[in-house]
Structures are given as structure tokens and as C-alpha cells.
Design an enzyme around this catalytic site. Structure first.
Site, PDB file in Angstrom:
ATOM      1  N   TYR A  68       0.828  -1.209   0.000  1.00 57.32           N
ATOM      2  CA  TYR A  68       0.000   0.000   0.000  1.00 57.32           C
ATOM      3  C   TYR A  68       0.865   1.263   0.000  1.00 57.32           C
ATOM      4  CZ  TYR A  68      -4.142  -2.866   1.076  1.00 57.32           C
ATOM      5  OH  TYR A  68      -5.158  -3.797   1.034  1.00 57.32           O
TER       6      TYR A  68
ATOM      7  N   LYS B 158       2.862 -15.483   2.767  1.00 56.98           N
ATOM      8  CA  LYS B 158       2.846 -16.299   1.540  1.00 56.98           C
ATOM      9  C   LYS B 158       4.291 -16.631   1.220  1.00 56.98           C
ATOM     10  CE  LYS B 158       0.632 -18.162  -1.986  1.00 56.98           C
ATOM     11  NZ  LYS B 158      -0.357 -19.267  -1.864  1.00 56.98           N
TER      12      LYS B 158
ATOM     13  N   ASP C  58      -3.764 -17.663   1.787  1.00 62.07           N
ATOM     14  CA  ASP C  58      -4.935 -18.284   1.159  1.00 62.07           C
ATOM     15  C   ASP C  58      -5.534 -19.348   2.077  1.00 62.07           C
ATOM     16  OD1 ASP C  58      -2.429 -19.462   0.581  1.00 62.07           O
ATOM     17  OD2 ASP C  58      -3.164 -20.477  -1.204  1.00 62.07           O
TER      18      ASP C  58
ATOM     19  N   ASP D 216      -5.322  -6.538   6.019  1.00 64.41           N
ATOM     20  CA  ASP D 216      -6.537  -5.856   5.560  1.00 64.41           C
ATOM     21  C   ASP D 216      -7.591  -6.893   5.176  1.00 64.41           C
ATOM     22  OD1 ASP D 216      -8.322  -3.954   4.674  1.00 64.41           O
ATOM     23  OD2 ASP D 216      -7.211  -3.451   2.847  1.00 64.41           O
TER      24      ASP D 216
ATOM     25  N   ASP E  53     -10.764  -8.025   7.686  1.00 65.67           N
ATOM     26  CA  ASP E  53     -12.121  -7.716   7.215  1.00 65.67           C
ATOM     27  C   ASP E  53     -12.951  -8.988   7.106  1.00 65.67           C
ATOM     28  OD1 ASP E  53     -11.828  -5.019   7.223  1.00 65.67           O
ATOM     29  OD2 ASP E  53     -11.525  -4.794   5.074  1.00 65.67           O
TER      30      ASP E  53
HETATM   31 MG   LIG Z   1      -4.148 -21.088  -2.933  1.00 64.29          MG
HETATM   32 MG   LIG Z   2     -10.203  -2.996   4.742  1.00 60.51          MG
END
Ligand SMILES: [Mg+2]
Ligand SMILES: [Mg+2]
Lengths: 354, 354
Positions: free
Chosen positions: A142, A189, A221, A245, A249
Site C-alpha cells: 500500500y 505467503k 490463502d 486488511d 475484514d
Molecule cells: Mg491457494
Molecule cells: Mg479494509
């Protein structure tokens, strides 16, 4: 205690919910003989409209001169849906976090027994869930270098992390785990990203300072799946900015009401408290926005200054309003109460619990 | 029809589930008088162990010489949990996708009525869910430039997209929507990322070619929430590589069994079919792995060559096994059947449905 509090109501429903949080804090000040002063300043789309800048210098000055910041919400569809807009409301929040060094976003996610039936998840999945998510807030993609080619056909964003950025939030997460269930789950990841491998290496090193805390790893994931399959497995989740984030959420809806969730953003010097919900522009001014998340963010503010008794009084008043169903339409479809009336009830209950 | 199929069983439970998919395809070949030949080749951790390379040249040659690829699963904890490993099993899959130009990953997510009680979500939330997720597969941060500073204290990954990469998958998504409910939802983070703004701009332009298809936008953090709150709102989801990884894995658990979900990865020339579950190393060789996802990926393979009747026969056999509870322990705790026996039942049912 004397506290100067900066109030940044922002856009959409931000102002109306923040107003209720101030009512609660004023009731606390009266009852406990504190002196809280509130200085308002613009941020977000409203600040762009007024000054052309989503975070005017004066607003930053106000924040730096006060003890804590009570923040509303940010964002306006007229900017979000325009890919050519040069200035964006969200830049106000991002710059504020960066300028004040608010590097850690802390989000409690708890299943309230009174609301468990409202969860989209089954009761046996969600019951007992109590997670604290530590999201790195000022690094990563970001804030990384952005690029758009001259012909407009290629665009990129850089996700960069340094050891120092990882260390400071990792220590906060491990310390929090020590007061909870002694478990930290690092979400990354690392099988694909270099930056994630740095996270894993640095956090593994820091874990040695906290031998009683168990550290485990989850790819982002997989974490997105586990949050639905078995949220009870989590205690403290530690993760980088964008993964935090998304995962926080996602976690916010499993409890049944996003209108109840507050958050803190802390750094070495400053601290900001806000509801996790957005500016919800469709609801603006209708009196239907749930003010409880904002009111609970005021409770987190009090906790931050070790006013734990006061924070508990706010939380008790909130629970009473839930129990009596004195709530906005998101929680209650039969006898709904307006944003302002929920705020009044909670402030009154703080002053007169009987 | 004559089809040469490359079989890449990979790691963990990959070989044992792929074997059941081959049984189903062989039964189809017999019943429908097709000629399917199968050429096996190593990929992943097993290929590293054998050759030092997670995607040996010979394996790539086999894939390029065949009509379609049946893929198992990839990944081994001895590499995943070692941040210093230089060669990783996942590189095999990433390179294969890149080498064969498999730029689109397609994942159907469907709520099966027979399994709806197994979903962690409430029945009224999940019932009727039918989503097709189009994830860009060869661009973005998983393939962007990686950097690790010499002192090991700074690391970065680049997320880069070009207009061409976005256009080709966007067309596939809009075409799919035309055969479904005429809705495409683009998942991005256009309020923060430059690459997401390029996606939004390019996809908005392409939408003009498909006037009957509605295009809407969702930020990835909001999408992670909406997938739990109301998965029925989605028809076709279109998104970039990493967001697609997270959102499609999240979506995979809402139906109640990840052991049932298949996927296709397609490009202009090649196509690969695989279960979405991983290598599940703890289950390897125990006969408890659910082969249905792999068998359904064989059905997707048949669909790809317009053998829709044949694909339907496989799906009917799969549904029969679910109905009769001839299933592995993930779906059935009382009278469990082994991986191989589930495969036998389905192959037998294809040959003798009565
Ligand atoms: Mg995956
Ligand atoms: Mg958010």
C-alpha cells in the site's frame, strides 16, 4: 485525568457515529471526574472538498498536539469509482498513519453470545471465538513505489519490508499473546513471496525471546479458509499490511455484526481509535448507522491510558443496549432505534446504571 | 475422439487421487469408444528429489506434446517450512503455468444440496450459490521481480500488470457470464493500488463489448467479507492473481467440502485440469484422500473438448456416490470407503449405471 482528544469524523456516517462516542466519553468524564477536551479536524473526502487535501496540515498539527485521536470513517464513491481521480480520500488515512508512525493496527474479533445467531456461520463454528489481529500498517504494497507507464498500459506496485518494520510489530503481537492464550499465528505467503520469507525469518528469530508463546505459520490463502472453518484455532494473528486488511475484514463478519467492531492503531508516540466499518455513504444522515463500534473504540482509547474501569463501564453500557435490543436496524428489525438514540441510551446508562 | 493426456500426479495425495480420475476417464473411453492415452511425468517435490528441478525439461516436453494435462497436487513441508530453501516445489507449478501460457484459472464454486449441512455457513446463506471465479494466473506479484538485500534485512516483490494480460482474461470472464447470469464482479484494490486502477480501467473498457453483462466492482477486503455474508450475489468473479488465490480459496470452503472442487487453467494453446486441494502430506498413502475433485477435474477436461455428454456421465456417477454415501472420511464418518474404492465405484457406475 486530563486528555486532549483529536476528533476526525471524516466522511459518510463517520460524523454521526463519532458524535455518539463523544457522548459516551463525556459521560465518563463527568462520572469519573476526568477532563476530556475534543478538537475537531477534517480528513478524507470532506477535507478534499474543503482544502483539496485529504489530510490538511492543520489536521496533522491537531493530531500531533493531542493525546489520542478518535477517528470516524473515510471514503466517498465519487472518488472510489473514478480511476482517474488524482487525490483520494483514503490517502488521508494512509498519510495519517504514516505521519504519526501508527505501525500496528489491532483488531479484536469476538463472538458475542447475544449476537451469535446473527452470524452467517454456524453457532458451533463461531462460539468462543476470541482473536486479536495485529496488522502491520505503514509498510508493504500500500505504501510501496507505484508506477504507471506513459502510454498507460503497464502499472505496478512494490511490496517492500525491512527487518525493523517487522520486528516492532512482532514484539507487540508476542507481548499480547502473553496476556492471552500464548499463541501467535504468522500469516504470510512465504512459499512465493520474498517479503514473506523475510517476515518468517525475522518473526522466527523474535519468537526465541518469548519461549512460552507458540508460533505457527499459515499461508494467507489457507488463512482465509481457516477463518471460516475454525476461527477458534486463533489467538493472536500477526501479518503484513495487505494480508491483514483482507483477513481482518473477513474475520469481522464472522461475529455477526461489523457494527460492533473497534480497532486501535498504535505507534511509539501516538494512538488512534476507530470503528472498523467504512463510511457507508448510502446510510449517511439517515440515523440508521450503528454507533457501537465507534463507542467501543472510545473504550479502547480509555484502555490505552489505563482507564480500564472506565472502559469496562462503557462496555457494560453497550452490552446493556444489546440485551435490551436498543439497537439500530442492522441488529434489530422490529423496534429500531436511531443512531443518536442508541448513543443517548449508552451515555445515560453510563451516568445512571440503575 | 483420440486424446493424448499428460498426467502430472505431483506430491502427497496427488498420485492416489489422480489414479481415480484416470479410472473414470478409462471407463468413459470404453463406454463412448474414445481413445485416451496417458503419459506420466514428474513435477514438484518428487521432481526435485529425482532431478533437482521442480519442472524438468522432459515434463514440459510431455505437456507440450499432449492435448491436455491432468494435474494432481504439489508441495512438501520439508520445503515449505524452510525459508532458506533455494528450490521449491511450487516453482514447478508456477513455471508450468507460465511456460504453457495458462493465464486463466477457472474455479466453479457450487453448493451441493446433499452436502449443504456440512458447510460452516448457515444453509440460508449458502443455498443456491453458483460462482465461477476467473483468476489471472501468470502475472502480478507472484511473478514480479523479487529482491533481497545483501544484508538480508530488506525484501521486496513487485506486482506488475499490462493491459494485454488483463484484456485476455477479461474477455474469457465476460464470455462465461454470457452463458450464466450476465454479471461480472471485478475484485481489486483500486483505492490504493496503481495496478488495480489499470485493471479497473481496462475491464471497464472491455465491458462495452458485452452490453448485456453487468459489471460491478468490489475491493478485495470487502469481497472477502461478501463471500461469507452473501455468496449468492456473485456470478462470475474476475480478479488478479493473488486476490484470486485468496478469494477462491476462501470460496472453496463455503460449499462444505473442498474435496469436491475442481479447476481448469487455460491459455490460448494448452489446458490443465486439477483438483483445488493441496498435496495434504499428512494423508499420503492412507487411502483417506477424497478423489472426487480430481475426478471432477477430468469432467472439466472432457467439457473442454466438447465431450459434454461424457462429462455429464462422470458428474452423475459422482453424485450417485455422494447420495449413497460411498465417500472418504472427510464426508462420512460412519462407513468410510477408501480413495481407491470411491474411484472404483465411480468407474463402475460409469460402465454400469444400473
Ligand atoms: Mg491457494
Ligand atoms: Mg479494509
Amino acid at each position: 485525568m486530563k486528555l486532549n482528544i483529536a476528533v476526525l469524523p471524516g466522511d459518510g456516517i463517520g460524523p454521526e457515529v463519532t458524535k455518539q462516542a463523544i457522548k459516551a466519553l463525556q459521560a465518563i468524564a463527568l462520572e469519573f471526574d476526568h477532563s476530556f477536551s475534543f478538537t475537531h479536524a477534517p480528513v478524507g473526502a470532506i477535507a478534499i472538498d474543503e482544502t483539496g487535501n485529504p489530510l490538511p496540515e492543520e489536521t496533522l498539527d491537531v493530531c500531533e498536539a493531542t493525546d489520542a485521536i478518535l477517528f470516524g470513517a473515510i471514503g466517498d464513491p465519487k472518488y472510489d469509482n473514478n480511476p482517474d481521480a488524482k487525490v483520494r480520500p483514503e490517502q488521508g488515512l494512509l498519510r495519517l498513519r504514516k505521519s504519526l508512525g501508527l505501525f500496528a493496527n489491532i483488531r479484536p474479533v469476538k463472538a458475542y453470545d447475544t449476537l451469535i445467531e446473527k452470524s452467517p456461520l454456524k453457532k458451533d463454528i463461531i462460539q468462543g471465538t476470541d482473536i486479536s489481529i495485529y496488522r502491520e500498517l505503514t509498510g508493504g504494497i500500500y505504501f510501496g513505489e507505484k508506477f504507471l507507464s506513459e502510454d498507460g498500459n503497464t502499472a505496478s506496485d512494490l511490496c517492500l519490508y525491512t527487518k525493523t518494520e517487522i520486528e516492532r510489530i512482532a514484539h507487540l503481537a508476542f507481548k499480547a499473546a502473553q496476556t492471552r492464550k500464548n499463541k501467535v499465528t504468522l500469516v504470510d505467503k512465504a512459499n512465493v513471496l520474498e517479503s514473506s520469507r523475510l517476515w518468517r525469518k525475522v518473526v522466527t528469530e523474535i519468537a526465541k525471546d518469548y519461549p512460552e508463546v507458540t508460533l505457527d505459520f499459515l499461508f494467507v490463502d489457507n488463512a482465509a479458509m481457516q477463518m471460516i472453518l475454525n476461527p477458534n484455532q486463533f489467538d493472536v494473528i500477526l501479518t503484513e499490511n495487505m494480508f491483514g486488511d483482507i483477513i481482518s475484514d473477513e474475520a469481522s463478519v464472522i461475529g455477526g455484526s461489523i457494527g460492533l467492531l473497534a480497532s486501535a492503531s498504535v505507534g511509539d508516540k501516538y494512538a488512534m481509535f476507530e470503528p472498523i466499518h467504512g463510511s457507508y455513504p448510502q446510510a449517511t444522515g439517515k440515523g440508521i448507522a450503528n454507533p457501537i463500534a465507534s463507542i467501543l473504540s472510545a473504550a479502547m482509547l480509555l484502555d490505552h491510558f489505563d482507564l480500564t474501569e472506565e472502559a469496562a463501564v462503557i462496555r457494560k453500557a453497550v452490552e446493556k443496549s444489546l440485551l435490551l435490543n436498543i439497537t439500530t436496524p442492522d441488529l434489530n428489525t422490529e423496534h429500531t432505534v436511531s443512531t443518536s438514540k442508541v448513543g443517548d441510551f449508552i451515555a445515560d446508562y453510563i451516568s445512571n446504571p440503575n
